[in-house]
Design a protein around this motif. Structure first.
Motif, PDB file in Angstrom:
ATOM      1  N   LEU A 128       0.788  -1.230   0.000  1.00  0.00           N
ATOM      2  CA  LEU A 128       0.000   0.000   0.000  1.00  0.00           C
ATOM      3  C   LEU A 128       0.825   1.287   0.000  1.00  0.00           C
ATOM      4  CD1 LEU A 128      -2.786  -0.945   2.595  1.00  0.00           C
ATOM      5  CD2 LEU A 128      -2.883  -1.106   0.098  1.00  0.00           C
ATOM      6  N   LEU A 129       2.033   1.244   0.588  1.00  0.00           N
ATOM      7  CA  LEU A 129       2.769   2.483   0.804  1.00  0.00           C
ATOM      8  C   LEU A 129       4.062   2.590   0.013  1.00  0.00           C
ATOM      9  CD1 LEU A 129       2.335   2.727   4.693  1.00  0.00           C
ATOM     10  CD2 LEU A 129       1.005   3.910   2.936  1.00  0.00           C
ATOM     11  N   TYR A 130       4.972   1.647   0.269  1.00  0.00           N
ATOM     12  CA  TYR A 130       6.301   1.756  -0.312  1.00  0.00           C
ATOM     13  C   TYR A 130       6.917   0.359  -0.375  1.00  0.00           C
ATOM     14  CZ  TYR A 130      11.080   3.486  -1.086  1.00  0.00           C
ATOM     15  OH  TYR A 130      12.325   3.737  -1.600  1.00  0.00           O
ATOM     16  N   LYS A 131       7.538   0.049  -1.494  1.00  0.00           N
ATOM     17  CA  LYS A 131       8.136  -1.276  -1.672  1.00  0.00           C
ATOM     18  C   LYS A 131       9.327  -1.447  -0.731  1.00  0.00           C
ATOM     19  CE  LYS A 131       8.481  -5.226  -3.891  1.00  0.00           C
ATOM     20  NZ  LYS A 131       7.414  -6.252  -3.817  1.00  0.00           N
ATOM     21  N   ILE A 132       9.237  -2.441   0.147  1.00  0.00           N
ATOM     22  CA  ILE A 132      10.309  -2.701   1.105  1.00  0.00           C
ATOM     23  C   ILE A 132      10.662  -4.188   1.107  1.00  0.00           C
ATOM     24  CG2 ILE A 132       9.680  -0.801   2.652  1.00  0.00           C
ATOM     25  CD1 ILE A 132       8.246  -2.886   4.409  1.00  0.00           C
ATOM     26  N   ASN A 133      11.803  -4.480   1.717  1.00  0.00           N
ATOM     27  CA  ASN A 133      12.160  -5.870   1.987  1.00  0.00           C
ATOM     28  C   ASN A 133      11.417  -6.271   3.265  1.00  0.00           C
ATOM     29  OD1 ASN A 133      13.421  -8.269   2.937  1.00  0.00           O
ATOM     30  ND2 ASN A 133      15.273  -7.787   1.794  1.00  0.00           N
ATOM     31  N   VAL A 134      10.374  -7.052   3.124  1.00  0.00           N
ATOM     32  CA  VAL A 134       9.474  -7.354   4.235  1.00  0.00           C
ATOM     33  C   VAL A 134      10.196  -8.054   5.385  1.00  0.00           C
ATOM     34  CG1 VAL A 134       7.446  -8.697   4.930  1.00  0.00           C
ATOM     35  CG2 VAL A 134       7.418  -7.412   2.784  1.00  0.00           C
ATOM     36  N   LEU A 135      11.004  -9.051   5.073  1.00  0.00           N
ATOM     37  CA  LEU A 135      11.696  -9.809   6.127  1.00  0.00           C
ATOM     38  C   LEU A 135      12.762  -8.958   6.824  1.00  0.00           C
ATOM     39  CD1 LEU A 135      12.059 -13.367   4.544  1.00  0.00           C
ATOM     40  CD2 LEU A 135      10.441 -12.601   6.287  1.00  0.00           C
ATOM     41  N   GLU A 136      13.477  -8.146   6.058  1.00  0.00           N
ATOM     42  CA  GLU A 136      14.488  -7.277   6.654  1.00  0.00           C
ATOM     43  C   GLU A 136      13.832  -6.250   7.580  1.00  0.00           C
ATOM     44  OE1 GLU A 136      18.095  -5.291   7.542  1.00  0.00           O
ATOM     45  OE2 GLU A 136      17.664  -7.307   6.780  1.00  0.00           O
ATOM     46  N   MET A 137      12.739  -5.655   7.134  1.00  0.00           N
ATOM     47  CA  MET A 137      12.014  -4.687   7.956  1.00  0.00           C
ATOM     48  C   MET A 137      11.513  -5.350   9.235  1.00  0.00           C
ATOM     49  SD  MET A 137      10.842  -1.588   8.379  1.00  0.00           S
ATOM     50  CE  MET A 137      11.060  -0.840   6.756  1.00  0.00           C
ATOM     51  N   SER A 138      10.918  -6.527   9.113  1.00  0.00           N
ATOM     52  CA  SER A 138      10.379  -7.238  10.276  1.00  0.00           C
ATOM     53  C   SER A 138      11.489  -7.623  11.248  1.00  0.00           C
ATOM     54  CB  SER A 138       9.622  -8.499   9.821  1.00  0.00           C
ATOM     55  OG  SER A 138       8.604  -8.169   8.904  1.00  0.00           O
ATOM     56  N   TYR A 139      12.617  -8.054  10.708  1.00  0.00           N
ATOM     57  CA  TYR A 139      13.762  -8.438  11.547  1.00  0.00           C
ATOM     58  C   TYR A 139      14.272  -7.244  12.349  1.00  0.00           C
ATOM     59  CZ  TYR A 139      18.653  -9.441  12.657  1.00  0.00           C
ATOM     60  OH  TYR A 139      19.858  -9.565  13.300  1.00  0.00           O
ATOM     61  N   GLN A 140      14.423  -6.091  11.702  1.00  0.00           N
ATOM     62  CA  GLN A 140      14.917  -4.897  12.391  1.00  0.00           C
ATOM     63  C   GLN A 140      13.927  -4.417  13.450  1.00  0.00           C
ATOM     64  OE1 GLN A 140      17.862  -3.810  12.269  1.00  0.00           O
ATOM     65  NE2 GLN A 140      18.660  -4.743  10.396  1.00  0.00           N
ATOM     66  N   LEU A 141      12.638  -4.548  13.182  1.00  0.00           N
ATOM     67  CA  LEU A 141      11.625  -4.131  14.142  1.00  0.00           C
ATOM     68  C   LEU A 141      11.604  -5.023  15.379  1.00  0.00           C
ATOM     69  CD1 LEU A 141       8.740  -3.333  11.650  1.00  0.00           C
ATOM     70  CD2 LEU A 141       9.683  -1.707  13.292  1.00  0.00           C
ATOM     71  N   LEU A 142      12.026  -6.274  15.222  1.00  0.00           N
ATOM     72  CA  LEU A 142      12.013  -7.206  16.345  1.00  0.00           C
ATOM     73  C   LEU A 142      12.886  -6.740  17.505  1.00  0.00           C
ATOM     74  CD1 LEU A 142      12.006 -10.936  15.182  1.00  0.00           C
ATOM     75  CD2 LEU A 142      10.223  -9.659  16.341  1.00  0.00           C
ATOM     76  N   TYR A 143      13.993  -6.081  17.213  1.00  0.00           N
ATOM     77  CA  TYR A 143      14.930  -5.680  18.272  1.00  0.00           C
ATOM     78  C   TYR A 143      14.274  -4.779  19.320  1.00  0.00           C
ATOM     79  CZ  TYR A 143      19.015  -7.861  16.144  1.00  0.00           C
ATOM     80  OH  TYR A 143      19.921  -8.778  15.660  1.00  0.00           O
ATOM     81  N   PRO A 144      13.718  -3.627  18.928  1.00  0.00           N
ATOM     82  CA  PRO A 144      13.081  -2.789  19.965  1.00  0.00           C
ATOM     83  C   PRO A 144      11.828  -3.427  20.556  1.00  0.00           C
ATOM     84  CG  PRO A 144      12.688  -1.871  17.775  1.00  0.00           C
ATOM     85  CD  PRO A 144      13.701  -2.957  17.612  1.00  0.00           C
ATOM     86  N   ILE A 145      11.081  -4.174  19.745  1.00  0.00           N
ATOM     87  CA  ILE A 145       9.843  -4.791  20.227  1.00  0.00           C
ATOM     88  C   ILE A 145      10.139  -5.852  21.281  1.00  0.00           C
ATOM     89  CG2 ILE A 145       7.903  -6.271  19.550  1.00  0.00           C
ATOM     90  CD1 ILE A 145       7.899  -4.751  16.857  1.00  0.00           C
ATOM     91  N   ILE A 146      11.095  -6.751  20.993  1.00  0.00           N
ATOM     92  CA  ILE A 146      11.437  -7.802  21.948  1.00  0.00           C
ATOM     93  C   ILE A 146      12.148  -7.207  23.166  1.00  0.00           C
ATOM     94  CG2 ILE A 146      12.900  -9.836  22.304  1.00  0.00           C
ATOM     95  CD1 ILE A 146      12.196 -10.787  19.566  1.00  0.00           C
ATOM     96  N   PHE A 147      12.959  -6.188  22.943  1.00  0.00           N
ATOM     97  CA  PHE A 147      13.626  -5.494  24.053  1.00  0.00           C
ATOM     98  C   PHE A 147      12.600  -4.982  25.058  1.00  0.00           C
ATOM     99  CE2 PHE A 147      14.996  -1.495  25.974  1.00  0.00           C
ATOM    100  CZ  PHE A 147      16.256  -1.798  26.489  1.00  0.00           C
ATOM    101  N   LEU A 148      11.593  -4.252  24.578  1.00  0.00           N
ATOM    102  CA  LEU A 148      10.581  -3.691  25.463  1.00  0.00           C
ATOM    103  C   LEU A 148       9.669  -4.770  26.032  1.00  0.00           C
ATOM    104  CD1 LEU A 148       9.706  -0.495  23.387  1.00  0.00           C
ATOM    105  CD2 LEU A 148      10.934  -0.574  25.563  1.00  0.00           C
ATOM    106  N   GLY A 149       9.382  -5.808  25.231  1.00  0.00           N
ATOM    107  CA  GLY A 149       8.563  -6.906  25.722  1.00  0.00           C
ATOM    108  C   GLY A 149       9.242  -7.665  26.847  1.00  0.00           C
ATOM    109  N   SER A 150      10.538  -7.891  26.710  1.00  0.00           N
ATOM    110  CA  SER A 150      11.300  -8.594  27.751  1.00  0.00           C
ATOM    111  C   SER A 150      11.425  -7.736  29.002  1.00  0.00           C
ATOM    112  CB  SER A 150      12.693  -8.963  27.228  1.00  0.00           C
ATOM    113  OG  SER A 150      12.600  -9.808  26.108  1.00  0.00           O
ATOM    114  N   MET A 151      11.592  -6.433  28.812  1.00  0.00           N
ATOM    115  CA  MET A 151      11.634  -5.527  29.959  1.00  0.00           C
ATOM    116  C   MET A 151      10.298  -5.561  30.706  1.00  0.00           C
ATOM    117  SD  MET A 151      12.178  -1.376  30.107  1.00  0.00           S
ATOM    118  CE  MET A 151      13.824  -1.381  29.387  1.00  0.00           C
TER     119      MET A 151
END
Length: 240
Positions: A128-151
């Motif tokens: 819908l917005l902009y062509k991205i590498n879906v897996l790369e984007m998801s992988y990079q997003l995991l770091y802050p998400i899992i960091f805050l989830g674990s905290m």
């Protein structure tokens, strides 16, 4: 024949255990967090397009990070309380060392499910917005998400109340955003570091080094949060 039956029986028990734990983890309120995450993403995506903002990978990253945090928020903050409300906590503490395995498996299940949803959100953004590498984007997003989830999981084992943990995590999130604006933005200590947003006049090699150090920092911190949370589960008298 007996071995084949044993394998099927173990698989059946595993599936039942996963389904049961998912019901406890996500209860009936997770669906509202999922709807809120999707609504937040769509609202700000439409706003960005409507206002004529330029689309790029770094913009998509910012549009997806808060929905991802919403997804991890409920199961990590209210998990211990859900166990307590369902009387599952007393059962877990009645089985020596079993509670570690249960919550470790649960965290893996939570992170896996959130990753799958983030992949779907990223795929939607790519269409819908902009062509991205879906897996790369998801992988990079995991770091802050899992960091805050674990905290949040760690604090839930300290506070032992879902609402109290939620308040603590909101305050910590606000503090991290304030510190980011004043001190940490673009550094290896920036929890919300956007790897797709290269600062002006910064060498690409230096930027890649900052990203690598940032991911190492968050990876180690996540491990510490999880281990400390599991360690806190040893203190039976503080939970039951």
């Amino acid at each position: 024949m007996e071995r084949q039956f044993d394998i099927k029986n173990r698989l059946y028990i595993l599936i039942k255990m996963i389904r049961y734990n998912l019901r406890i983890i996500f209860a009936n309120r997770f669906i509202w967090f999922l709807i809120a995450a999707l609504a937040f993403f769509l609202f700000f995506a439409i706003q960005t397009v409507y206002n004529g903002g330029s689309m790029s990978e770094d913009v998509v990253y910012y549009l997806l990070i808060f929905p991802g945090i919403l997804l991890i928020f409920y199961p990590s903050v209210f998990g211990i309380q859900n166990d307590d409300d369902s009387r599952m906590l007393e059962i877990l503490f009645g089985i020596p060392n079993y509670r570690y395995k249960v919550w470790l498996v649960r965290l893996i299940m939570i992170y896996t499910l959130v990753f799958v949803i983030i992949v779907l959100f990223s795929a939607l953004a790519s269409v819908l917005l902009y062509k991205i590498n879906v897996l790369e984007m998801s992988y990079q997003l995991l770091y802050p998400i899992i960091f805050l989830g674990s905290m949040a999981f760690m604090f839930s084992t300290i506070i032992k109340n879902g609402n109290g943990t939620a308040v603590a995590m909101v305050l910590i999130g606000v503090a991290l955003l304030i510190l980011r604006e004043d001190l940490m933005q673009g550094t290896q200590w920036d929890v919300f570091l956007n790897p797709f947003e290269i600062p002006n006049n910064l060498n690409e090699v230096i930027w890649l080094g900052i990203i690598r150090k940032n991911r190492i920092f968050m990876g180690i911190a996540t491990l510490v949060f999880v281990l400390y949370g599991l360690y806190n589960l040893q203190k039976r008298e503080k939970f039951v």
